[in-house]
Scaffold this active site. Structure first.
Site, short mmCIF file in Angstrom:
data_model
loop_
_atom_site.label_atom_id
_atom_site.label_comp_id
_atom_site.label_asym_id
_atom_site.label_seq_id
_atom_site.Cartn_x
_atom_site.Cartn_y
_atom_site.Cartn_z
CG HIS A 63 6.48 -58.27 -61.59
ND1 HIS A 63 6.72 -58.83 -60.35
CD2 HIS A 63 5.27 -58.77 -61.98
CE1 HIS A 63 5.73 -59.62 -60.02
NE2 HIS A 63 4.83 -59.59 -60.99
CG HIS A 65 1.86 -58.60 -63.33
ND1 HIS A 65 2.46 -59.84 -63.52
CD2 HIS A 65 1.41 -58.22 -64.56
CE1 HIS A 65 2.37 -60.18 -64.79
NE2 HIS A 65 1.76 -59.21 -65.45
CG ASP A 67 0.02 -59.66 -58.00
OD1 ASP A 67 0.35 -59.14 -59.08
OD2 ASP A 67 0.40 -60.80 -57.65
CG ASP A 213 5.29 -62.89 -59.68
OD1 ASP A 213 5.63 -62.92 -58.49
OD2 ASP A 213 4.14 -62.61 -60.06
#
Length: 313
Positions: A63, A65, A67, A213
């Protein structure tokens, strides 16, 4: 086949661990590898391993994000400096193409190899297949679109029974290769040698599942079914389910429950909150072990061998 945990932290780097990245190193003779996510400084982590950027073949982003992607542009750029000239396939959610192309355009970055970007839309299943393995992707439950990946190695033929080949008068060389590939051969005297007569039991392909996640969800179970190695986020400790779900994450207990439900062979937890030090990992591992074993709480630069669990007679 070996999984390297290049970064095992969530959100941002900490003094205990870097942010998320994993590398699956394929067995000989290919020795190429697949990268899953690339948080910032992933290429610095790679310098502490035996992995070579010019052997990188696939990148799978779970994904968008930061990080999980802030280290990707620099890593792809450095691959050219490390002699990488073969194509790289990059898979990820919608938006990954614009992200890479925008950074490369602004920074005037030029690659010496072909970067082929595939955007995954919707809840897809099979996204890649060749003679070595296939990759499936399914949508998980997070705050933004997040995918899990299931890599299934193709079954491998058993070892050639060399002593038997010598007895049959089969000369070493191309005929050995044909038999190894499952083909029958005809000798000069007209006799036929079938592959199954001169090879040992075939090896069942290994399954590796890497989840992005996610909260607990049905697709996580589908991807993890019978996996030889399940890599599952465990951002929070058991008992913090409400907080974990608020941010689209799992606890150690929930990761273990998924592994148990899916009948996985080995669970490795990663993506730990910065609130946990390395000294806390034994406690997190113990929480999960109440519901599933074997389980490992990953540390940065951990190597996990994905062993063949069985042979097909």
């Amino acid at each position: 086949m070996k999984m390297w945990f290049l970064g095992t932290g969530a959100g941002r780097p900490s003094k205990y661990r870097n942010v998320t990245a994993m590398a699956l190193q394929l067995p000989e003779p290919h020795c190429s590898w697949l990268l899953f996510d690339a948080g910032e400084a992933t290429q610095h982590q790679i310098m502490s391993t035996s992995l070579k950027l010019n052997k990188l073949e696939f990148v799978f982003i779970t994904h968008l994000h930061g990080d999980h992607i802030y280290g990707l542009p620099g890593l792809l750029s450095s691959r050219s400096f490390d002699g990488g000239i073969t194509p790289v396939h990059l898979y990820g959610p919608a938006g990954i193409k614009r992200y890479i192309e925008t950074i490369f355009s602004i920074s005037a970055t030029q690659l010496d190899y072909e970067l082929i970007i595939h955007e995954i839309t919707g809840d897809e299943a099979l996204i890649f297949e060749d003679g070595r393995f296939k990759v499936e992707a399914r949508l998980l439950e997070h705050r933004i679109p997040s995918f899990g990946y299931r890599i299934t190695e193709k079954d491998q033929p058993g070892k050639l029974l060399v002593n038997k080949l010598i007895e049959l008068g089969v000369e070493a060389g191309p005929l050995y290769g044909r038999l190894k590939q499952g083909q029958s051969i005809t000798l000069a005297d007209g006799s036929v040698v079938r592959s199954e007569e001169v090879t040992g039991p075939s090896y069942i392909g290994r399954i590796v599942t890497v989840l992005g996640d996610t909260k607990p969800c049905a697709n996580a179970n589908k991807l993890a079914l019978d996996a030889d190695l399940l890599v599952h986020e465990a951002t929070f400790a058991a008992g913090m389910e409400e907080k974990a779900h608020e941010f689209g994450h799992c606890t150690t207990k929930e990761a273990a429950e998924t592994a148990a439900s899916a009948k996985a062979k080995h669970l490795v937890m990663t993506h730990f909150s910065g609130r946990y030090s390395n000294e806390d990992l034994s406690q997190l591992e113990g929480e999960a072990a109440l519901y599933f074993e074997p389980v490992t709480a990953a540390r940065d630069l951990l190597q996990v061998e994905v062993k063949r669990m069985s042979q097909r007679e």
